[in-house]
Scaffold this active site. Structure first.
Site, PDB file in Angstrom:
ATOM      1  N   LYS A  47       6.246 -25.582 -10.741  1.00  0.00           N
ATOM      2  CA  LYS A  47       4.706 -26.242 -10.866  1.00  0.00           C
ATOM      3  C   LYS A  47       3.675 -25.082 -10.691  1.00  0.00           C
ATOM      4  CE  LYS A  47       1.771 -30.101  -9.034  1.00  0.00           C
ATOM      5  NZ  LYS A  47       1.716 -31.055  -8.140  1.00  0.00           N
ATOM      6  N   SER A  80       0.701 -35.868 -10.120  1.00  0.00           N
ATOM      7  CA  SER A  80       0.171 -34.658 -10.870  1.00  0.00           C
ATOM      8  C   SER A  80       1.222 -33.554 -11.408  1.00  0.00           C
ATOM      9  CB  SER A  80      -0.672 -33.773  -9.930  1.00  0.00           C
ATOM     10  OG  SER A  80       0.076 -33.524  -8.811  1.00  0.00           O
ATOM     11  N   SER A 133       3.096 -37.362  -6.268  1.00  0.00           N
ATOM     12  CA  SER A 133       3.041 -36.271  -7.398  1.00  0.00           C
ATOM     13  C   SER A 133       4.088 -35.957  -7.740  1.00  0.00           C
ATOM     14  CB  SER A 133       1.978 -35.191  -7.125  1.00  0.00           C
ATOM     15  OG  SER A 133       0.846 -35.474  -7.355  1.00  0.00           O
TER      16      SER A 133
END
Lengths: 493, 100
Positions: A80, A155, A179
């Site tokens: 990420k 997210s 997330s």
């Protein structure tokens, strides 16, 4: 040709060790899949072919000199884009960090690479992890490999989509209110939020420091367990990481769930806004556990009704403090021609931050401001105590708890982006777990009969009981036999 | 409790965000919509409940105060939008023409 990008991490490592293929071929296969599909999916902000081939070369050298390979040798991984990896930018999908070059390595990333993994790229996300759809990226949304018109959740949507589309076997995400788990649910992947303190956050750009936790995505529970083996453990660079004896999280995966006490959280399941297909899938999951020999019962977590309110005070409050560091001076976007320092701060931040980031920083600043602190932040921290107590009481009766991961299957791009509150409701099942600091995994429980879109089951465990959560998930995964391959990937194979 | 335009401007200043008039109106509406949902938390009687700041019962950690390798000055300045002579460059913050 073997479809290397569809092999599980264990098969990749063993295949390289047994000279069936090389680490370089694995890297080529993963990068090839990214090249074929990422123009449509946009799971990655940056593809790191050079780093991937360098890491693969080290593995192939180790094979040539008969060195015993580490557990994730040759396994393609995505990171990420809020985690630092030297040689890459760490943008948090924000304009303000668009050109930020990682100055050091995030501990979890280092540990994954030390275990032999091959970094293929940095994954798209909602800006600073604010969102549940990955539409809040400054570089454009990620699309769901199950339906390109739909969001992958967020997210950590890029990390979820990358695994779903076979671009990486394992990816890392971060989870502050859901997330990791919610995008896991929406993309039909296995997604683990470890207990708060299990994994160091050093080198992960902070959102809400009392809630943030790093965890893995993969196609299987076993791969998530392998990844957790690699990334967990005390790190002197993160004072909140907890020193515990080393565990092999893969060890108990085949032990089954006979006698396991499983509680279905009925008040959460029946909450307003939860789709009928999702409710039915979770009820069916409870029956599956019963058929596997678990003792299934019901439990309520009434205080979690205040979870969303508490989270949207605590999260933004901590975020407004953490994001104060983006000042246009030490790093990040800076306006030109500022009159003075205040003007420099105010315009650099307003230009660099996207709308949801501004919304959260404003909300958090308001909740912490003079005259409102007790009414909001103080009250939210007390509500957090009640939620934590509810979980403690439930875990006296049950080993694991079941809820949906997300109240809906993947929604359409644009469907919720103009209504912040509707978007926030995507995380009603995942938020309470962060507030209480527990661990939880989202595992595919089936698909919506009408749309074919995946549904996720959330299995929650008490603090530091990932072993039980993963064991339950592994038994359930085997019983359900969900095909994690999205239509997009079936087409290219 | 509804948040006024004046409060929105005050919060934006505290948060160091230069907002246009249109943004003040828009973010004000958004904040009011979110706060109307969140405000339910104020109706809870939590007078006797202690706050939770941290999910685990972790106490302060200390370590030996030892000198260890850290960033060089060049590394620390590598991402600076503007740097000179080994320092971050910022607009003038004292004096202003008449230094005294």
């Amino acid at each position: 040709m073997i479809d290397l990008s569809r092999l599980a991490a264990m098969q990749i490592r063993d295949g390289i060790a047994d000279h069936l293929f090389t680490a370089r071929e694995v890297a080529e296969a993963a990068l090839g899949r990214i090249g074929a599909l990422d123009a449509q999916v946009h799971a990655f902000n940056q593809v790191t072919a050079e780093l991937a081939y360098a890491a693969a070369g080290r593995i192939d050298d180790a094979v040539a000199s008969d060195v015993v390979l580490p557990p994730l040798a040759g396994v393609p991984v995505g990171i990420k884009d809020n985690m630092n990896l030297v040689g890459t930018r760490t943008t948090c999908s924000s304009r303000i960090l668009e050109n930020y070059e990682s100055a050091y390595n995030c501990t979890a990333v280092s540990r994954l690479l030390d275990a032999g993994a091959i970094p293929v790229g940095k994954c798209n996300m909602d800006e600073f992890a604010f969102g549940s759809s990955t539409e809040n990226s400054a570089f454009g949304p990620t699309r769901n490999p199950w339906d390109l018109e739909r969001v992958p959740g967020g997210s950590s949507g890029g990390s979820a989509a990358a695994v779903s589309a076979g671009m990486a076997a394992i990816t890392l995400g971060s989870d502050t209110g859901g997330s990791i788990r919610q995008p896991g649910s929406l993309t039909g992947t296995v997604a683990l939020k470890p207990t708060y303190g299990r994994v160091s956050r050093y080198g992960c750009v902070a959102f809400a420091s009392s809630l943030d936790q790093i965890g893995p995505f993969a196609k299987t529970v076993e791969e998530c367990a392998l990844a957790l083996n690699a990334i967990s453990g005390k790190d002197p660079m993160d004072a909140t990481s907890v020193n515990r004896p080393t565990e092999d999280f893969t060890a108990g995966l085949v032990d089954g769930v006979a006698g396991l006490r499983v509680g279905i959280v009925t008040d959460l399941l029946e909450a307003e806004g939860c789709d009928g297909v999702v409710q039915a899938s979770v009820r069916a999951a409870a029956e599956t556990f019963a058929a596997l020999g678990a003792e299934v019962g019901e439990v309520e977590l009434p205080s979690t009704a205040h979870g969303l309110s508490a989270y949207y005070i605590i999260g933004p409050a901590e975020a407004s403090s953490n994001l104060a560091r983006f000042d246009g001076i030490r790093y990040g976007h800076r306006v030109s021609g500022a009159d003075d320092v205040l003007d420099l701060y105010m315009r650099s931040r307003a230009e660099g931050f996207g709308p949801e980031t501004i919304r959260r920083v404003m909300l958090g600043t308001y909740a912490l401001s003079a005259g409102y602190y007790d009414a909001y932040y103080g009250q939210a921290q007390k509500a957090r105590t009640l939620i934590k107590r509810d979980f403690e009481a439930a875990f006296e009766r049950y080993d694991v708890l079941l809820t949906p991961t997300s109240p809906t299957v993947a929604f359409k791009i644009g469907e919720k982006s103009s209504d912040p509150l509707a978007m926030y409701l995507s995380d009603i099942y995942t938020i309470p777990v962060n507030l209480a600091g527990n661990c939880a995994v989202s595992v595919p429980s089936g698909s919506c009969p009408a749309s074919g879109l995946p549904i996720g089951l959330q299995i929650i465990g008490t603090h530091f009981d990932e072993a039980t959560v993963l064991r339950a998930a592994a038994a359930f995964e085997e019983a359900v036999g969900f095909d994690t391959t999205p239509p997009l990937v079936r087409e290219v194979r | 409790m509804a948040i006024s335009e004046e409060q929105v401007r005050h919060v934006a200043l505290l948060a160091r965000l230069a907002l246009t008039d249109e943004e003040v109106a828009r973010f004000g509406d958004d904040l009011n919509s979110i706060l109307s949902h969140i405000d339910t938390i104020q109706q809870l009687d939590l007078a006797d409940v202690p706050p939770t700041a941290h999910a685990l019962d972790v106490v302060n950690e200390t370590r030996a105060d030892e000198v260890k390798p850290c960033f060089t000055r060049d590394e620390a300045l590598a991402n600076a939008p503007e740097a000179a002579e080994g320092a971050f460059v910022i607009p003038r913050i004292v004096g202003g023409g008449e230094e005294g």
